[in-house]
Scaffold this motif. Structure first.
Motif, PDB file in Angstrom:
ATOM      1  N   LEU A   1      72.381  86.345  43.746  1.00 38.24           N
ATOM      2  CA  LEU A   1      73.803  86.300  43.400  1.00 38.24           C
ATOM      3  C   LEU A   1      74.192  87.580  42.659  1.00 38.24           C
ATOM      4  N   ILE A   2      75.194  88.268  43.203  1.00 30.24           N
ATOM      5  CA  ILE A   2      75.744  89.456  42.544  1.00 30.24           C
ATOM      6  C   ILE A   2      76.913  89.026  41.651  1.00 30.24           C
ATOM      7  N   SER A   3      77.792  88.176  42.206  1.00 29.37           N
ATOM      8  CA  SER A   3      78.916  87.648  41.422  1.00 29.37           C
ATOM      9  C   SER A   3      79.390  86.339  42.048  1.00 29.37           C
ATOM     10  N   GLY A   4      80.074  85.525  41.244  1.00 31.82           N
ATOM     11  CA  GLY A   4      80.631  84.273  41.723  1.00 31.82           C
ATOM     12  C   GLY A   4      79.747  83.073  41.427  1.00 31.82           C
ATOM     13  N   ARG A   5      79.874  82.060  42.272  1.00 30.06           N
ATOM     14  CA  ARG A   5      79.093  80.823  42.174  1.00 30.06           C
ATOM     15  C   ARG A   5      78.821  80.380  43.607  1.00 30.06           C
ATOM     16  N   PHE A   6      77.553  80.244  43.955  1.00 34.44           N
ATOM     17  CA  PHE A   6      77.129  80.051  45.339  1.00 34.44           C
ATOM     18  C   PHE A   6      76.100  78.929  45.384  1.00 34.44           C
ATOM     19  N   ARG A   7      76.334  77.960  46.267  1.00 32.26           N
ATOM     20  CA  ARG A   7      75.426  76.803  46.379  1.00 32.26           C
ATOM     21  C   ARG A   7      74.699  76.838  47.707  1.00 32.26           C
ATOM     22  N   LEU A   8      73.384  76.661  47.638  1.00 40.60           N
ATOM     23  CA  LEU A   8      72.565  76.535  48.835  1.00 40.60           C
ATOM     24  C   LEU A   8      72.094  75.107  48.953  1.00 40.60           C
ATOM     25  N   GLU A   9      72.126  74.611  50.170  1.00 38.55           N
ATOM     26  CA  GLU A   9      71.694  73.254  50.459  1.00 38.55           C
ATOM     27  C   GLU A   9      70.393  73.308  51.248  1.00 38.55           C
ATOM     28  N   PHE A  10      69.431  72.539  50.789  1.00 40.04           N
ATOM     29  CA  PHE A  10      68.146  72.375  51.459  1.00 40.04           C
ATOM     30  C   PHE A  10      67.937  70.876  51.635  1.00 40.04           C
ATOM     31  N   PRO A  11      67.102  70.456  52.558  1.00 36.09           N
ATOM     32  CA  PRO A  11      66.876  69.017  52.695  1.00 36.09           C
ATOM     33  C   PRO A  11      66.440  68.402  51.359  1.00 36.09           C
ATOM     34  N   GLY A  12      67.237  67.496  50.844  1.00 38.58           N
ATOM     35  CA  GLY A  12      66.903  66.807  49.605  1.00 38.58           C
ATOM     36  C   GLY A  12      67.102  67.600  48.336  1.00 38.58           C
ATOM     37  N   ARG A  13      67.720  68.797  48.437  1.00 39.62           N
ATOM     38  CA  ARG A  13      67.880  69.614  47.228  1.00 39.62           C
ATOM     39  C   ARG A  13      69.073  70.561  47.358  1.00 39.62           C
ATOM     40  N   SER A  14      69.813  70.673  46.272  1.00 41.84           N
ATOM     41  CA  SER A  14      70.929  71.606  46.157  1.00 41.84           C
ATOM     42  C   SER A  14      70.570  72.609  45.072  1.00 41.84           C
ATOM     43  N   VAL A  15      70.834  73.896  45.310  1.00 46.35           N
ATOM     44  CA  VAL A  15      70.566  74.942  44.324  1.00 46.35           C
ATOM     45  C   VAL A  15      71.868  75.700  44.096  1.00 46.35           C
ATOM     46  N   VAL A  16      72.314  75.776  42.828  1.00 41.68           N
ATOM     47  CA  VAL A  16      73.539  76.496  42.492  1.00 41.68           C
ATOM     48  C   VAL A  16      73.165  77.780  41.759  1.00 41.68           C
ATOM     49  N   LEU A  17      73.633  78.897  42.304  1.00 39.84           N
ATOM     50  CA  LEU A  17      73.450  80.197  41.657  1.00 39.84           C
ATOM     51  C   LEU A  17      74.757  80.502  40.938  1.00 39.84           C
ATOM     52  N   GLU A  18      74.698  80.690  39.613  1.00 39.18           N
ATOM     53  CA  GLU A  18      75.945  80.869  38.864  1.00 39.18           C
ATOM     54  C   GLU A  18      75.930  82.033  37.889  1.00 39.18           C
ATOM     55  N   ARG A  19      74.766  82.598  37.622  1.00 43.66           N
ATOM     56  CA  ARG A  19      74.678  83.766  36.734  1.00 43.66           C
ATOM     57  C   ARG A  19      74.253  84.965  37.561  1.00 43.66           C
ATOM     58  N   GLN A  20      74.876  86.115  37.324  1.00 36.34           N
ATOM     59  CA  GLN A  20      74.494  87.320  38.040  1.00 36.34           C
ATOM     60  C   GLN A  20      72.985  87.493  37.955  1.00 36.34           C
ATOM     61  N   GLY A  21      72.367  87.671  39.093  1.00 31.55           N
ATOM     62  CA  GLY A  21      70.916  87.838  39.132  1.00 31.55           C
ATOM     63  C   GLY A  21      70.161  86.563  39.472  1.00 31.55           C
ATOM     64  N   ASP A  22      70.819  85.388  39.421  1.00 30.67           N
ATOM     65  CA  ASP A  22      70.154  84.166  39.879  1.00 30.67           C
ATOM     66  C   ASP A  22      69.750  84.358  41.332  1.00 30.67           C
ATOM     67  N   TYR A  23      68.602  83.825  41.714  1.00 34.93           N
ATOM     68  CA  TYR A  23      68.172  83.958  43.097  1.00 34.93           C
ATOM     69  C   TYR A  23      67.344  82.774  43.533  1.00 34.93           C
ATOM     70  N   VAL A  24      67.203  82.643  44.839  1.00 40.78           N
ATOM     71  CA  VAL A  24      66.386  81.595  45.433  1.00 40.78           C
ATOM     72  C   VAL A  24      65.628  82.210  46.612  1.00 40.78           C
ATOM     73  N   VAL A  25      64.406  81.739  46.800  1.00 43.41           N
ATOM     74  CA  VAL A  25      63.565  82.175  47.922  1.00 43.41           C
ATOM     75  C   VAL A  25      63.162  80.930  48.690  1.00 43.41           C
ATOM     76  N   TRP A  26      63.243  80.985  50.015  1.00 45.75           N
ATOM     77  CA  TRP A  26      62.747  79.868  50.823  1.00 45.75           C
ATOM     78  C   TRP A  26      61.943  80.416  51.987  1.00 45.75           C
TER      79      TRP A  26
END
Length: 120
Positions: free
Chosen positions: A65-90
């Protein structure tokens, strides 16, 4: 070797190839051509969501996440990125989708760069 150097601007260059800056889909004589990795600069208005889930993913991905608020959906799990630099790997085989909860800018890195996939 200036032909091996490319200087650009992610926002401007993202207008081509639906945001993808680097990958197998760039011309072979372009330094941004890669069979190994894809990089995307994604600018998403509030409420934008992926048209359909990705099933049977054949690549590993990192989304930062560079800016904003971004939600990723995975089977059985939601991940919300809300701080600059938050990240997820799948990894390979992980189904996923996403929604921009606020206007968002994200950088996605996927590997390898698999020919035959839509640039999207």
């Amino acid at each position: 070797m200036t032909e091996s150097i490319y200087v650009g601007h992610a926002q401007a260059d993202a207008l081509g190839d639906r945001g993808w800056l680097l990958g197998h889909f760039k011309p072979e004589d372009d330094v941004r051509h890669s069979q190994d990795v894809e990089i995307k600069w994604g600018v998403h208005p509030k409420g934008e969501e992926r048209a359909q889930w990705v099933h049977g993913e054949k690549r590993t991905a990192l989304l930062v996440l560079i800016s904003g608020r971004f939600r990723l959906e995975f089977p059985g799990r939601s991940v919300v990125l809300e701080r600059q630099g938050d990240y997820v790997v799948w990894g390979v085989g992980v189904d996923h989708s996403w929604v921009a909860e606020e206007e968002s800018v994200v950088m996605t890195v996927r590997w390898p760069s698999v020919a035959g996939y839509a640039v999207g």
